[in-house]
Write a protein that holds these residues in place. Structure first.
Motif, PDB file in Angstrom:
ATOM      1  N   GLY A 168     -12.688 -56.732 -19.449  1.00 39.57           N
ATOM      2  CA  GLY A 168     -11.926 -56.272 -18.291  1.00 39.57           C
ATOM      3  C   GLY A 168     -12.728 -56.298 -17.010  1.00 39.57           C
ATOM      4  N   ALA A 169     -13.740 -57.168 -16.932  1.00 31.87           N
ATOM      5  CA  ALA A 169     -14.604 -57.248 -15.751  1.00 31.87           C
ATOM      6  C   ALA A 169     -14.053 -58.271 -14.762  1.00 31.87           C
ATOM      7  CB  ALA A 169     -16.023 -57.636 -16.155  1.00 31.87           C
ATOM      8  N   ALA A 170     -14.225 -58.026 -13.500  1.00 31.23           N
ATOM      9  CA  ALA A 170     -13.747 -58.934 -12.462  1.00 31.23           C
ATOM     10  C   ALA A 170     -14.599 -60.200 -12.436  1.00 31.23           C
ATOM     11  CB  ALA A 170     -13.808 -58.248 -11.100  1.00 31.23           C
ATOM     12  N   PRO A 171     -14.004 -61.331 -12.082  1.00 29.98           N
ATOM     13  CA  PRO A 171     -14.786 -62.574 -11.970  1.00 29.98           C
ATOM     14  C   PRO A 171     -15.803 -62.480 -10.846  1.00 29.98           C
ATOM     15  CG  PRO A 171     -12.572 -62.869 -11.082  1.00 29.98           C
ATOM     16  CD  PRO A 171     -12.586 -61.526 -11.756  1.00 29.98           C
ATOM     17  N   GLU A 172     -16.871 -63.241 -10.980  1.00 30.16           N
ATOM     18  CA  GLU A 172     -17.937 -63.260  -9.978  1.00 30.16           C
ATOM     19  C   GLU A 172     -18.258 -64.717  -9.630  1.00 30.16           C
ATOM     20  OE1 GLU A 172     -21.081 -61.146 -11.896  1.00 30.16           O
ATOM     21  OE2 GLU A 172     -20.127 -59.192 -11.669  1.00 30.16           O
ATOM     22  N   PRO A 173     -17.362 -65.396  -8.925  1.00 32.22           N
ATOM     23  CA  PRO A 173     -17.568 -66.821  -8.623  1.00 32.22           C
ATOM     24  C   PRO A 173     -18.795 -67.056  -7.753  1.00 32.22           C
ATOM     25  CG  PRO A 173     -15.277 -66.152  -8.225  1.00 32.22           C
ATOM     26  CD  PRO A 173     -16.080 -64.901  -8.396  1.00 32.22           C
ATOM     27  N   THR A 174     -19.555 -68.069  -8.078  1.00 28.44           N
ATOM     28  CA  THR A 174     -20.680 -68.515  -7.253  1.00 28.44           C
ATOM     29  C   THR A 174     -20.576 -70.031  -7.104  1.00 28.44           C
ATOM     30  OG1 THR A 174     -22.269 -69.072  -9.001  1.00 28.44           O
ATOM     31  CG2 THR A 174     -22.088 -66.732  -8.373  1.00 28.44           C
ATOM     32  N   ASP A 175     -21.348 -70.570  -6.177  1.00 26.76           N
ATOM     33  CA  ASP A 175     -21.327 -72.023  -5.984  1.00 26.76           C
ATOM     34  C   ASP A 175     -21.984 -72.780  -7.138  1.00 26.76           C
ATOM     35  OD1 ASP A 175     -19.997 -71.596  -3.647  1.00 26.76           O
ATOM     36  OD2 ASP A 175     -21.424 -72.662  -2.355  1.00 26.76           O
ATOM     37  N   SER A 212     -18.275 -70.201  -1.635  1.00 31.96           N
ATOM     38  CA  SER A 212     -18.959 -69.917  -0.366  1.00 31.96           C
ATOM     39  C   SER A 212     -18.161 -70.375   0.850  1.00 31.96           C
ATOM     40  CB  SER A 212     -20.310 -70.630  -0.344  1.00 31.96           C
ATOM     41  OG  SER A 212     -20.126 -72.032  -0.327  1.00 31.96           O
ATOM     42  N   GLY A 213     -17.105 -71.144   0.603  1.00 35.06           N
ATOM     43  CA  GLY A 213     -16.347 -71.726   1.701  1.00 35.06           C
ATOM     44  C   GLY A 213     -16.712 -73.175   1.979  1.00 35.06           C
ATOM     45  N   ALA A 214     -17.757 -73.674   1.328  1.00 35.15           N
ATOM     46  CA  ALA A 214     -18.139 -75.076   1.490  1.00 35.15           C
ATOM     47  C   ALA A 214     -17.038 -75.984   0.942  1.00 35.15           C
ATOM     48  CB  ALA A 214     -19.455 -75.359   0.775  1.00 35.15           C
TER      49      ALA A 214
END
Length: 278
Positions: A168-175, A212-214
């Protein structure tokens, strides 16, 4: 954004980049798992992959890292252990992955985590030791060291996603997911073939927005077939963790539409959809 070549003078630096991201992704998952070592309920909590709990997910990563290191050593001339794994797999081609994952996960949590840490380090060392241009055997086509590291990143990220969902943990997106996205693009032809469909000749332009928005791009700028949207959503699709209807991906053209229907960046037969194993 496209990946640099994996042969020639720059190959070593590309491999180091992928291995660094793989270790960072693995460490992030390990940090989430360590507190579960004394929580049998959490360690044995079911994940979206049918029949696999958290322990099985980690067991699978451990086993695959171990076997990948054996494959790398086979490419360097020490093939006996790898050949034994292949022989065992041939004895149960449909069930050996499940059996290995369940067996590797059926140990105390601290032992499983320690074995996975050792397996990760062993694999990284084996890949770094391969001479440039060497291709290592695998259960599908032979792979370069960088391709194997990329595949291991994809699996680690995918199974970490399953673990987070189980907890039940939230996602942690990274590049770091650029490796998954790249693999998803590169396996377009494979995805069609795996589903028994002819591989379209048309080029597809892929334009994704990174966490990151890239802006990451693949394919000709003037291609009529296009896929656009968040990179995180694209990664969820190509690992079959989400159905298309749950994602903000836009396909333009019949080939792009068909691709998102069958997208699959992991080896083996077509997955079962959301929650399918990598």
């Amino acid at each position: 954004m496209t990946e640099p070549t994996t042969t020639g003078p720059g190959a070593a630096s590309v491999l180091e980049q992928v291995l660094g991201d793989l270790e960072a992704e693995s460490a992030a998952l390990a940090a989430r798992l360590v507190p579960l070592a004394d929580d049998a309920g959490g360690w044995r909590r079911p994940t979206p992959a049918p029949g696999w709990d958290v322990a099985t997910q980690v067991g699978h990563l451990t086993w695959t890292d171990d076997v990948a290191a054996l494959a790398a050593r086979a490419a360097a001339g020490d093939a006996a252990a790898w050949d034994a794994v292949v022989t065992d797999a041939l004895g149960d081609p449909d069930g050996f992955v499940d059996a290995a994952a369940l067996a590797a996960g059926d140990r105390p949590a601290t032992e499983v985590l320690a074995r996975w840490e050792t397996a990760r380090a062993d694999l990284a060392a084996a890949l770094r030791a391969l001479p440039g241009g060497t291709r290592m055997p695998w259960f599908g086509p032979p792979m370069s060291a960088t391709s194997m590291a990329t595949a291991r990143f994809m699996e680690t990220w995918t199974h970490a996603h399953d673990v987070r969902e189980a907890l039940g943990a939230a996602p942690e997106p990274t590049d770091r997911i650029r490796h998954v996205a790249h693999l998803g693009v590169r396996t377009r032809g494979f995805a069609f073939a795996a589903h028994g469909r002819p591989v379209p000749e048309a080029e597809v332009r892929v334009e994704l927005v990174a966490p990151s928005g890239a802006r990451w791009t693949w394919g000709p700028e003037d291609a009529e077939q296009r896929v656009t949207g968040p990179a995180y959503d694209f990664c969820l699709r190509v690992t079959q963790r989400r159905p298309r209807s749950a994602l903000a991906l836009v396909a333009t053209g019949d080939v792009a539409e068909a691709w998102l229907d069958v997208a699959q960046c992991f080896a083996g037969p077509p997955g079962a959809g959301s929650g399918a194993r990598a």
